[in-house]
Design a protein around this motif. Structure first.
Motif, PDB file in Angstrom:
ATOM      1  N   SER A   1       6.908 -29.174   1.014  1.00 28.77           N
ATOM      2  CA  SER A   1       6.725 -30.563   1.244  1.00 28.77           C
ATOM      3  C   SER A   1       6.104 -30.669   2.714  1.00 28.77           C
ATOM      4  CB  SER A   1       8.024 -31.528   1.596  1.00 28.77           C
ATOM      5  OG  SER A   1       8.731 -31.364   0.246  1.00 28.77           O
ATOM      6  N   LEU A   2       5.188 -31.793   2.821  1.00 33.18           N
ATOM      7  CA  LEU A   2       4.392 -32.282   3.990  1.00 33.18           C
ATOM      8  C   LEU A   2       4.650 -33.605   4.271  1.00 33.18           C
ATOM      9  CD1 LEU A   2       0.948 -30.185   3.656  1.00 33.18           C
ATOM     10  CD2 LEU A   2       2.513 -29.601   5.210  1.00 33.18           C
ATOM     11  N   LEU A   3       4.854 -33.935   5.502  1.00 33.29           N
ATOM     12  CA  LEU A   3       5.171 -35.426   5.664  1.00 33.29           C
ATOM     13  C   LEU A   3       4.594 -35.709   7.298  1.00 33.29           C
ATOM     14  CD1 LEU A   3       7.935 -36.090   7.691  1.00 33.29           C
ATOM     15  CD2 LEU A   3       8.915 -35.070   5.523  1.00 33.29           C
ATOM     16  N   LYS A   4       4.092 -36.829   7.366  1.00 33.12           N
ATOM     17  CA  LYS A   4       3.347 -37.365   8.617  1.00 33.12           C
ATOM     18  C   LYS A   4       4.071 -38.620   8.778  1.00 33.12           C
ATOM     19  CE  LYS A   4       0.886 -37.504  12.341  1.00 33.12           C
ATOM     20  NZ  LYS A   4       1.268 -37.093  13.519  1.00 33.12           N
ATOM     21  N   SER A   5       4.779 -39.148   9.975  1.00 35.81           N
ATOM     22  CA  SER A   5       5.001 -40.416  10.220  1.00 35.81           C
ATOM     23  C   SER A   5       4.165 -41.085  11.194  1.00 35.81           C
ATOM     24  CB  SER A   5       6.445 -40.282  10.704  1.00 35.81           C
ATOM     25  OG  SER A   5       7.505 -39.942   9.747  1.00 35.81           O
ATOM     26  N   PHE A   6       3.887 -42.402  11.027  1.00 34.55           N
ATOM     27  CA  PHE A   6       2.889 -43.068  11.706  1.00 34.55           C
ATOM     28  C   PHE A   6       3.820 -44.472  12.435  1.00 34.55           C
ATOM     29  CE2 PHE A   6       0.379 -41.030   8.621  1.00 34.55           C
ATOM     30  CZ  PHE A   6      -0.548 -40.310   9.493  1.00 34.55           C
ATOM     31  N   LYS A   7       3.966 -44.519  13.766  1.00 34.80           N
ATOM     32  CA  LYS A   7       4.433 -45.687  14.256  1.00 34.80           C
ATOM     33  C   LYS A   7       3.392 -46.901  13.967  1.00 34.80           C
ATOM     34  CE  LYS A   7       7.928 -46.805  17.074  1.00 34.80           C
ATOM     35  NZ  LYS A   7       9.039 -47.210  16.172  1.00 34.80           N
TER      36      LYS A   7
ATOM     37  N   LEU B   1       5.431 -45.970   9.160  1.00 39.04           N
ATOM     38  CA  LEU B   1       4.900 -45.584   7.837  1.00 39.04           C
ATOM     39  C   LEU B   1       4.853 -44.146   7.644  1.00 39.04           C
ATOM     40  CD1 LEU B   1       3.054 -46.695   5.115  1.00 39.04           C
ATOM     41  CD2 LEU B   1       0.909 -46.294   6.666  1.00 39.04           C
ATOM     42  N   GLN B   2       5.305 -43.691   6.677  1.00 35.99           N
ATOM     43  CA  GLN B   2       5.482 -42.064   6.347  1.00 35.99           C
ATOM     44  C   GLN B   2       4.747 -41.694   5.131  1.00 35.99           C
ATOM     45  OE1 GLN B   2       8.862 -40.307   4.665  1.00 35.99           O
ATOM     46  NE2 GLN B   2       9.095 -39.294   6.886  1.00 35.99           N
ATOM     47  N   PHE B   3       3.733 -40.971   5.270  1.00 36.69           N
ATOM     48  CA  PHE B   3       2.857 -40.364   4.186  1.00 36.69           C
ATOM     49  C   PHE B   3       3.760 -38.856   3.735  1.00 36.69           C
ATOM     50  CE2 PHE B   3      -0.232 -37.051   2.676  1.00 36.69           C
ATOM     51  CZ  PHE B   3      -0.418 -37.786   1.344  1.00 36.69           C
ATOM     52  N   ARG B   4       3.979 -38.570   2.537  1.00 30.53           N
ATOM     53  CA  ARG B   4       4.590 -37.535   2.128  1.00 30.53           C
ATOM     54  C   ARG B   4       3.915 -36.969   0.785  1.00 30.53           C
ATOM     55  NH1 ARG B   4      10.050 -35.556   2.102  1.00 30.53           N
ATOM     56  NH2 ARG B   4      10.551 -37.376   3.340  1.00 30.53           N
ATOM     57  N   ALA B   5       3.508 -35.600   0.772  1.00 27.89           N
ATOM     58  CA  ALA B   5       3.167 -34.785  -0.196  1.00 27.89           C
ATOM     59  C   ALA B   5       4.052 -33.674  -0.573  1.00 27.89           C
ATOM     60  CB  ALA B   5       1.808 -33.878   0.034  1.00 27.89           C
ATOM     61  N   GLU B   6       4.409 -33.746  -1.933  1.00 27.62           N
ATOM     62  CA  GLU B   6       5.448 -32.703  -2.291  1.00 27.62           C
ATOM     63  C   GLU B   6       4.853 -31.729  -3.467  1.00 27.62           C
ATOM     64  OE1 GLU B   6       9.551 -35.108  -1.239  1.00 27.62           O
ATOM     65  OE2 GLU B   6       8.690 -35.552  -3.503  1.00 27.62           O
ATOM     66  N   PHE B   7       5.071 -30.585  -3.423  1.00 28.09           N
ATOM     67  CA  PHE B   7       4.812 -29.571  -4.249  1.00 28.09           C
ATOM     68  C   PHE B   7       5.563 -28.923  -4.951  1.00 28.09           C
ATOM     69  CE2 PHE B   7       1.498 -30.395  -0.827  1.00 28.09           C
ATOM     70  CZ  PHE B   7       0.439 -30.367  -1.655  1.00 28.09           C
ATOM     71  N   PHE B   8       5.891 -28.876  -6.304  1.00 20.38           N
ATOM     72  CA  PHE B   8       6.670 -28.317  -7.000  1.00 20.38           C
ATOM     73  C   PHE B   8       6.279 -27.029  -7.751  1.00 20.38           C
ATOM     74  CE2 PHE B   8       7.991 -32.688  -6.648  1.00 20.38           C
ATOM     75  CZ  PHE B   8       9.118 -32.596  -6.020  1.00 20.38           C
ATOM     76  N   ASN B   9       6.583 -25.864  -7.395  1.00 17.40           N
ATOM     77  CA  ASN B   9       5.891 -24.709  -8.154  1.00 17.40           C
ATOM     78  C   ASN B   9       4.732 -24.444  -7.347  1.00 17.40           C
ATOM     79  OD1 ASN B   9       5.545 -22.177  -9.463  1.00 17.40           O
ATOM     80  ND2 ASN B   9       5.339 -23.132 -11.442  1.00 17.40           N
ATOM     81  N   LEU B  10       4.513 -24.468  -6.238  1.00 20.56           N
ATOM     82  CA  LEU B  10       3.444 -24.357  -5.301  1.00 20.56           C
ATOM     83  C   LEU B  10       2.386 -23.306  -5.817  1.00 20.56           C
ATOM     84  CD1 LEU B  10       1.836 -25.480  -3.014  1.00 20.56           C
ATOM     85  CD2 LEU B  10       3.181 -23.618  -1.654  1.00 20.56           C
ATOM     86  N   LEU B  11       2.844 -22.029  -5.916  1.00 22.84           N
ATOM     87  CA  LEU B  11       2.047 -21.106  -6.317  1.00 22.84           C
ATOM     88  C   LEU B  11       1.768 -21.098  -7.924  1.00 22.84           C
ATOM     89  CD1 LEU B  11       3.695 -18.255  -4.194  1.00 22.84           C
ATOM     90  CD2 LEU B  11       1.734 -19.806  -3.864  1.00 22.84           C
ATOM     91  N   ASN B  12       2.147 -22.041  -8.599  1.00 21.99           N
ATOM     92  CA  ASN B  12       1.748 -22.225  -9.944  1.00 21.99           C
ATOM     93  C   ASN B  12       2.410 -20.825 -10.725  1.00 21.99           C
ATOM     94  OD1 ASN B  12       0.956 -23.741 -12.241  1.00 21.99           O
ATOM     95  ND2 ASN B  12      -1.244 -23.175 -12.184  1.00 21.99           N
ATOM     96  N   HIS B  13       3.389 -20.370 -10.503  1.00 26.48           N
ATOM     97  CA  HIS B  13       3.743 -18.944 -11.179  1.00 26.48           C
ATOM     98  C   HIS B  13       4.186 -19.573 -12.627  1.00 26.48           C
ATOM     99  CE1 HIS B  13       5.440 -15.224 -11.596  1.00 26.48           C
ATOM    100  NE2 HIS B  13       6.590 -15.641 -12.077  1.00 26.48           N
ATOM    101  N   THR B  14       3.815 -18.905 -13.446  1.00 27.89           N
ATOM    102  CA  THR B  14       4.374 -19.112 -14.763  1.00 27.89           C
ATOM    103  C   THR B  14       6.026 -18.777 -14.997  1.00 27.89           C
ATOM    104  OG1 THR B  14       2.181 -18.803 -15.752  1.00 27.89           O
ATOM    105  CG2 THR B  14       3.660 -18.665 -17.328  1.00 27.89           C
ATOM    106  N   ASN B  15       6.583 -19.442 -15.321  1.00 28.68           N
ATOM    107  CA  ASN B  15       8.172 -19.374 -15.678  1.00 28.68           C
ATOM    108  C   ASN B  15       8.397 -19.217 -17.373  1.00 28.68           C
ATOM    109  OD1 ASN B  15       9.251 -18.687 -12.830  1.00 28.68           O
ATOM    110  ND2 ASN B  15       8.548 -20.763 -12.597  1.00 28.68           N
TER     111      ASN B  15
ATOM    112  N   PHE C   1       2.641 -37.566  -4.190  1.00 30.14           N
ATOM    113  CA  PHE C   1       2.289 -38.257  -3.003  1.00 30.14           C
ATOM    114  C   PHE C   1       3.120 -39.396  -3.083  1.00 30.14           C
ATOM    115  CE2 PHE C   1      -1.635 -35.961  -4.479  1.00 30.14           C
ATOM    116  CZ  PHE C   1      -1.709 -35.164  -3.287  1.00 30.14           C
ATOM    117  N   ALA C   2       3.579 -39.725  -1.918  1.00 30.68           N
ATOM    118  CA  ALA C   2       4.455 -41.128  -1.608  1.00 30.68           C
ATOM    119  C   ALA C   2       3.775 -41.773  -0.237  1.00 30.68           C
ATOM    120  CB  ALA C   2       5.951 -40.506  -1.716  1.00 30.68           C
ATOM    121  N   LEU C   3       4.196 -43.057  -0.194  1.00 27.65           N
ATOM    122  CA  LEU C   3       4.171 -43.613   1.278  1.00 27.65           C
ATOM    123  C   LEU C   3       5.302 -44.297   1.166  1.00 27.65           C
ATOM    124  CD1 LEU C   3       0.489 -45.597   1.171  1.00 27.65           C
ATOM    125  CD2 LEU C   3       1.455 -43.543   2.834  1.00 27.65           C
TER     126      LEU C   3
END
Length: 86
Positions: A17-23, A30-44, A80-82
């Protein structure tokens, strides 16, 4: 058969997860968030389509699919989320 006689493929996933908060003002943020699930795209892989591991009461030992890899878990997912706080 004893315990752990049949082994399925391993399960490896990296979540990130990456997030950045702005006043935006004195009382709001305001907070921007990017979340990655299975970031390396490994086949399971899944062990088989039918069987108790997938909620099906059918046995996998008597089928022709025994020991074969017939499906996989989901690939990389990104969201992605705001968030506005006041």
């Amino acid at each position: 058969m004893g315990r752990n006689t049949i082994e399925a493929p391993g399960y490896r996933t990296w979540d990130f997860s990456l997030l950045k908060s702005f006043k935006t003002s004195e009382r709001t943020d305001l907070q921007f968030r990017a979340e990655f699930f299975n970031l390396l795209n490994h086949t399971n892989f899944l062990f088989a389509n039918s069987g108790p591991q997938n909620g099906n009461n059918a046995t996998i030992l008597g089928t022709s699919q025994f020991g074969s890899l017939t499906a996989a878990r989901p690939p990389r997912q990104i969201q992605f989320a705001l968030k506005f706080s006041f």
